[in-house]
Design a protein around this motif. Sequence first.
Motif, PDB file in Angstrom:
ATOM      1  N   SER A   9       0.829  -1.212   0.000  1.00  0.00           N
ATOM      2  CA  SER A   9       0.000   0.000   0.000  1.00  0.00           C
ATOM      3  C   SER A   9       0.862   1.260   0.000  1.00  0.00           C
ATOM      4  N   GLY A  10       1.966   1.224  -0.753  1.00  0.00           N
ATOM      5  CA  GLY A  10       2.788   2.432  -0.901  1.00  0.00           C
ATOM      6  C   GLY A  10       2.226   3.317  -2.002  1.00  0.00           C
ATOM      7  N   PHE A  11       3.048   4.211  -2.508  1.00  0.00           N
ATOM      8  CA  PHE A  11       2.596   5.131  -3.557  1.00  0.00           C
ATOM      9  C   PHE A  11       1.988   4.371  -4.740  1.00  0.00           C
ATOM     10  N   ASN A  19      -7.262   4.390  -8.562  1.00  0.00           N
ATOM     11  CA  ASN A  19      -7.654   4.652  -9.949  1.00  0.00           C
ATOM     12  C   ASN A  19      -8.406   3.481 -10.562  1.00  0.00           C
ATOM     13  N   LEU A  20      -7.992   2.263 -10.198  1.00  0.00           N
ATOM     14  CA  LEU A  20      -8.685   1.086 -10.742  1.00  0.00           C
ATOM     15  C   LEU A  20     -10.126   1.026 -10.228  1.00  0.00           C
ATOM     16  N   GLY A 299       3.658  -5.457 -12.200  1.00  0.00           N
ATOM     17  CA  GLY A 299       4.535  -4.966 -11.132  1.00  0.00           C
ATOM     18  C   GLY A 299       5.032  -3.573 -11.484  1.00  0.00           C
ATOM     19  N   ALA A 300       5.313  -2.757 -10.463  1.00  0.00           N
ATOM     20  CA  ALA A 300       5.834  -1.401 -10.706  1.00  0.00           C
ATOM     21  C   ALA A 300       6.321  -0.813  -9.386  1.00  0.00           C
ATOM     22  N   GLN A 326       3.366   5.438 -12.106  1.00  0.00           N
ATOM     23  CA  GLN A 326       3.269   4.026 -12.505  1.00  0.00           C
ATOM     24  C   GLN A 326       2.005   3.393 -11.934  1.00  0.00           C
ATOM     25  N   GLY A 327       1.611   3.818 -10.723  1.00  0.00           N
ATOM     26  CA  GLY A 327       0.372   3.302 -10.133  1.00  0.00           C
ATOM     27  C   GLY A 327      -0.826   3.592 -11.023  1.00  0.00           C
TER      28      GLY A 327
END
Length: 436
Positions: A9-11, A19-20, A299-300, A326-327
Amino acid sequence: MTSVVIVGSGFTGFECARNLAKKLRRQDADVDISIISPVDYMLYTPLLPDVAGGLVDARFVAIPLANTLRGVQAIRGRVDGVDFDARTVTYVDPEQRARVLPWDRLVLTPGSVTRLFDVPGLAEHARGLKSTAEALYLRDHVLEQLELADVDDDQGRAAARRTIVVVGASYSGTELAVQLRALADAAAKSMSFAPEDVKFLLLDMADQVMPEVGDKLGAAAQRVLKSRGIEVRLGVTLKEVHAEHVVLSDGSLVRTHTVAWVTGVTGAPLIEQLGLPTEKGRLKVTTELEVPGYPGVFGAGDAAAVPDVTQPGKITPPTAQHATRQGKVLARNVAASLGIGKAKTYKHRNMGLVVDLGPRYAVANPLNVQLSGFPAKVVTRAYHIYAIPRFVNRWAVALAYLTDVFFERSVVSFGLSSSEDARFSASEGIPMPRAD
Ligand SMILES: Cc1cc2nc3c(=O)[nH]c(=O)nc-3n(C[C@H](O)[C@H](O)[C@H](O)COP(=O)(O)OP(=O)(O)OC[C@H]3O[C@@H](n4cnc5c(N)ncnc54)[C@H](O)[C@@H]3O)c2cc1C
């Protein structure tokens, strides 16, 4: 029902989930989104030096998942394995129970942890700056040492208690040193001792402070550090760490009870456990943030080696700026894999960096415009207040900054985070094969 599981649950994980969920809500899609993390918040790490310096409260930099991620189930736990054939993740919950969760799409965003080197005594006696436990511990420990020094009959030991060693002169280590300096200055004023009695040493193997901001701003930062009584030693690191002294790589001995290790990060331990291909300790992914050969696995962020299409052959650096963007791309590409919209390539040019150097000073290079001093300070604080992803937290941080303009910092240590809580193993989940 289709299920998307986001690990961390980071950036990156936070932005992806937010956003999803929004995209799927708009389409009324029948998809479950879960986010698994050992903590129930997203940590705004750029302000951890402010927490360590007693300027900002730790709660203000923690964005709760509960009321910010609408339509996402937040699960407390640390993922310790993935079965890519059965499409499940296993995780350990806060009561140490092993649990299993199925997924149709898996998003791996467990971030990074402090990079440790094989320095004897490092894991035992030094502490990092990656978690709230570490930031709170550093604040309390520095104050406690100053209080103990005040009544210590042994002059040598009192001086050691008043010596703080920070290793790592990139932006986060430098910000930490200046914030701890400001805290020590406030303590000196409240406790009536001379601020120059507290010695700060900032070490780095590099030949420049904060290479990320370039030569000119790096030199400006070095001048400010000197004027604040922070001694910078370059080309030097730690050789040994002991409870009451350190030995430097040039052979010199420094008596100290406080060592902060802020020398950079490496991919979260989970990445190595998964056995997937990696590059420089980070998960290999495509420019569309998918794990090659594993359909439905993404992954990102700091955990992944995301190709930097603006600089072919390079991977994007581990920064919040990339992680956040990237998120968002992850959200779009996961949705595309579910038949909603089109996938896109991750592409982002560096927008510059802001570095807070304590009272009335900062350096910043937004969009390559080089700023230092008070204008940079205004840009730096305004940027953070804008970038914190929740109004209440922004408000609280802004008030903390305003309070700091008019009043002295509070010199109090609650002791809520013990030396044990702040160990690399306990606070960051770094496995310690040996005595840690
Ligand atoms: C002190 C400091 C200051 C910084 N300042 C800046 C700055 O000014 N500007 C900037 O651009 N960048 C800054 N950064 C870098 C920035 O914080 C990172 O690039 C960013 O946090 C990366 O986001 P992430 O989501 O990939 O990983 P993280 O933010 O590290 O989040 C990873 C998440 O995954 C969770 N996790 C880990 N392992 C597991 C597991 N096994 N199972 C489930 N969950 C797991 C963690 O608890 C965490 O919630 C700073 C970093 C630090 C430490």
